[in-house]
Design an enzyme around this catalytic site. Structure first.
Site, mmCIF file in Angstrom:
data_model
loop_
_atom_site.group_PDB
_atom_site.id
_atom_site.type_symbol
_atom_site.label_atom_id
_atom_site.label_comp_id
_atom_site.label_asym_id
_atom_site.label_seq_id
_atom_site.Cartn_x
_atom_site.Cartn_y
_atom_site.Cartn_z
ATOM 1 N N ARG A 101 0.946 -0.840 0.074
ATOM 2 C CA ARG A 101 0.099 -0.140 0.165
ATOM 3 C C ARG A 101 0.901 0.915 -0.143
ATOM 4 O O ARG A 101 1.768 1.483 0.314
ATOM 5 C CB ARG A 101 -0.909 0.281 1.435
ATOM 6 C CG ARG A 101 -1.841 -1.321 1.230
ATOM 7 C CD ARG A 101 -2.841 -1.438 0.405
ATOM 8 N NE ARG A 101 -3.732 0.802 1.011
ATOM 9 C CZ ARG A 101 -4.649 0.464 1.966
ATOM 10 N NH1 ARG A 101 -4.963 -0.852 2.882
ATOM 11 N NH2 ARG A 101 -4.739 1.385 2.832
ATOM 12 N N CYS A 102 0.266 2.773 -0.364
ATOM 13 C CA CYS A 102 0.696 3.712 -0.753
ATOM 14 C C CYS A 102 0.843 4.340 0.638
ATOM 15 O O CYS A 102 0.032 3.954 1.479
ATOM 16 C CB CYS A 102 0.732 4.516 -2.063
ATOM 17 S SG CYS A 102 1.135 4.316 -3.560
ATOM 18 N N PRO A 103 2.346 4.364 0.950
ATOM 19 C CA PRO A 103 3.377 4.713 -0.124
ATOM 20 C C PRO A 103 4.960 3.894 0.033
ATOM 21 O O PRO A 103 5.646 4.476 -0.482
ATOM 22 C CB PRO A 103 4.433 6.394 1.138
ATOM 23 C CG PRO A 103 4.125 5.512 2.636
ATOM 24 C CD PRO A 103 2.578 4.936 2.837
ATOM 25 N N LEU A 104 4.311 2.710 0.291
ATOM 26 C CA LEU A 104 5.698 1.753 0.358
ATOM 27 C C LEU A 104 6.152 1.943 -1.117
ATOM 28 O O LEU A 104 7.527 1.761 -1.053
ATOM 29 C CB LEU A 104 4.736 0.465 0.932
ATOM 30 C CG LEU A 104 4.240 0.295 2.779
ATOM 31 C CD1 LEU A 104 4.053 -0.854 3.287
ATOM 32 C CD2 LEU A 104 5.482 0.747 3.274
ATOM 33 N N ASP A 116 -1.618 -0.351 -5.944
ATOM 34 C CA ASP A 116 -1.753 0.487 -4.881
ATOM 35 C C ASP A 116 -2.950 1.528 -5.896
ATOM 36 O O ASP A 116 -2.255 1.873 -6.975
ATOM 37 C CB ASP A 116 -1.140 1.182 -3.949
ATOM 38 C CG ASP A 116 -2.020 1.757 -3.138
ATOM 39 O OD1 ASP A 116 -2.518 1.477 -2.324
ATOM 40 O OD2 ASP A 116 -2.608 2.966 -3.127
#
Lengths: 383, 80
Positions: B16-19, B43
């Site tokens: 999931r963002c910001p990953l 995402d």
């Protein structure tokens, strides 16, 4: 120190509204549609509220209706005009950064077989008035007065003129501006305007719908007609309080505006030196904005973690990042602007905001950002 | 039109963002100037955020395409 900095979501009841509400609860409880004494009394209070609101907004009292919310008012404005102008065409134009109530109404229109034309925005969240040139068969257009997430003001008067040259009416969602900056319908040139009382210190549950005389509009709700109020029994006390708050706001915003704009300016000036990789959204120096809202995004940070960290310190703000909503999609406003959608925060000031509130936020935020970045393994990620 | 040269792929699908953006930034340190790297992500925020990251970092988003087995591919070239 705790700080409530989410006044754009809602703001505490204005003291004048509280006073008016208490009086109206005792005096305006009856059905204003009834002809006996109690009903006439409630009717007079409702009429006075309508006159007050009309006076502040530069409209006529018979152009004002009250709805159960700002979102309801916006829905009725758009769908009611599209329905009444069906013969003129089946297209509805909206900007890409409208409030979800307007976009949902547009989607509803589309699902019912109509067309929707979406107008994009620039990096600051502004529409280009030239892009709002109506396509053939446009029934109605909708352009917010100011954006609810970044505060950018839209060129409503220019767009209204462009639309009017083609005979197309304009609805403006003024929920961000009414009660915060002077809003005059004559100057704006919009044919329909909607607003929400709880955004400026009125009670929740009151929307304002203005339909200018001569605008083709009909209430799209079942049961609506010239002599029937489709909205059901009106909440007279809340409407009275909403009008009282608006009148009070009209007298105090000139003095308040520079103070709140000063908080926003200081926030924007100090953030880049306190936090690495922060992108300020909108730009009051280039595109006019409302003075009480500012938004920014922090690279490599989850919006939800930011909200949690700030909440632990008693600081309330809001975020347009996807992980902060129940859906996984990021804010359509941020996407339309091409802004970074993660690590987003919106800070909004209100009439009781102080320097201490801003200081509390700026004391806590850099540490919260650092700890979220550290937890994600992204403490130092230069290019 | 020739396929852009890819010197590596980061598969951040399922993250999931910001990953995915953090994955990109971390891997980007090893990309030489002029070379490219590909990020795969699914995402919904990845598209706007990759574009915003490239703008903020002054790097070039060369291309975007939908992957046959899910998600999107973003090809980014190091400008400087």
């Amino acid at each position: 120190m705790p700080a409530y900095l989410d006044h754009a979501s809602t703001t505490p009841l204005h003291p004048v509204a509280r006073q008016a509400l208490l009086v109206a609860l005792d005096e305006g409880w009856a059905d204003p549609a009834r002809l006996y004494r109690e009903g006439r009394h409630a009717r007079r209070l409702l009429d006075a509220a309508r006159e007050t609101v009309a006076g502040v907004l530069g409209a006529r009292p018979d152009e004002i209706s009250f709805t159960a919310s700002g979102a309801t008012a916006a829905t009725l404005a758009l769908l009611g005009t599209a329905a009444a102008r069906r013969r003129a065409g089946d297209a509805v134009m909206v900007s890409a950064v409208e409030h979800s109530s307007v976009l949902h109404a547009a989607r509803h229109h589309e699902q019912a077989g109509g067309r929707v034309v979406e107008v994009g925005v620039d990096r600051l969240g502004r529409v280009d008035p030239a892009a709002f040139t109506p396509v053939p068969g446009t029934a109605v257009a909708s352009l917010q007065h100011a954006n609810h997430e970044v505060g950018t003001l839209q060129p409503v008067a220019e767009v209204a003129e462009r639309l009017h040259n083609a005979g197309v009416p304009l609805h403006t969602d003024a929920a961000v501006t009414v009660g915060h900056i002077p809003v005059d319908l004559g100057a704006l040139g919009a044919d329909l305007l909607t607003a929400s009382a709880h955004k400026y210190g009125g009670p929740a549950g009151v929307g304002i719908l203005v339909v200018r005389t001569g605008t083709r509009w009909r209430d799209p709700r079942p049961g609506a007609g010239p002599d029937a109020a489709a909205g059901g029994f009106p909440d007279v006390p809340s409407v009275v309080a909403a009008a009282a708050a608006l009148a009070a706001r009209a007298t105090e915003i000139a003095e308040e505006a520079p103070r709140l704009a000063g908080h926003v300016a200081e926030l924007r000036r100090r953030l880049p030196s306190l936090i690495d990789d922060v992108e300020l959204l909108g730009d009051p120096a280039v595109a006019p904005t409302v003075g009480h809202i500012s938004a920014f995004s922090c690279l490599y940070v989850e919006g939800e973690a930011l909200l949690d960290g700030l909440d632990r310190a008693g600081i309330a703000v809001s975020s347009g990042s996807s992980c902060t909503s129940d859906v996984l999609t990021p804010s359509h406003v941020l996407v339309a602007m091409g802004a970074l959608t993660h690590g987003n925060l919106r800070v909004s000031f209100g009439r009781d905001s102080t320097q201490a509130d801003l200081d509390a936020l700026l004391d806590v935020l850099p540490g919260v950002v650092r700890s979220v970045r550290a937890s994600l393994g992204a403490p130092h990620l230069g290019a | 039109m020739s396929e852009p040269r890819r010197d590596g792929v980061i598969d951040a699908r399922g993250r999931r963002c910001p990953l995915p953006i953090i994955d990109l930034a971390r891997a980007f340190g090893a990309v030489p100037v002029g070379a490219t790297i590909a990020l795969w992500a699914d995402d919904p925020a990845a598209g706007p955020d990759v574009a915003a990251w490239c703008r903020l970092r002054d790097q070039e988003l060369v291309s975007t395409r939908t992957l046959p087995d899910g998600g999107e591919e973003f090809v980014i070239r190091r400008r400087s």
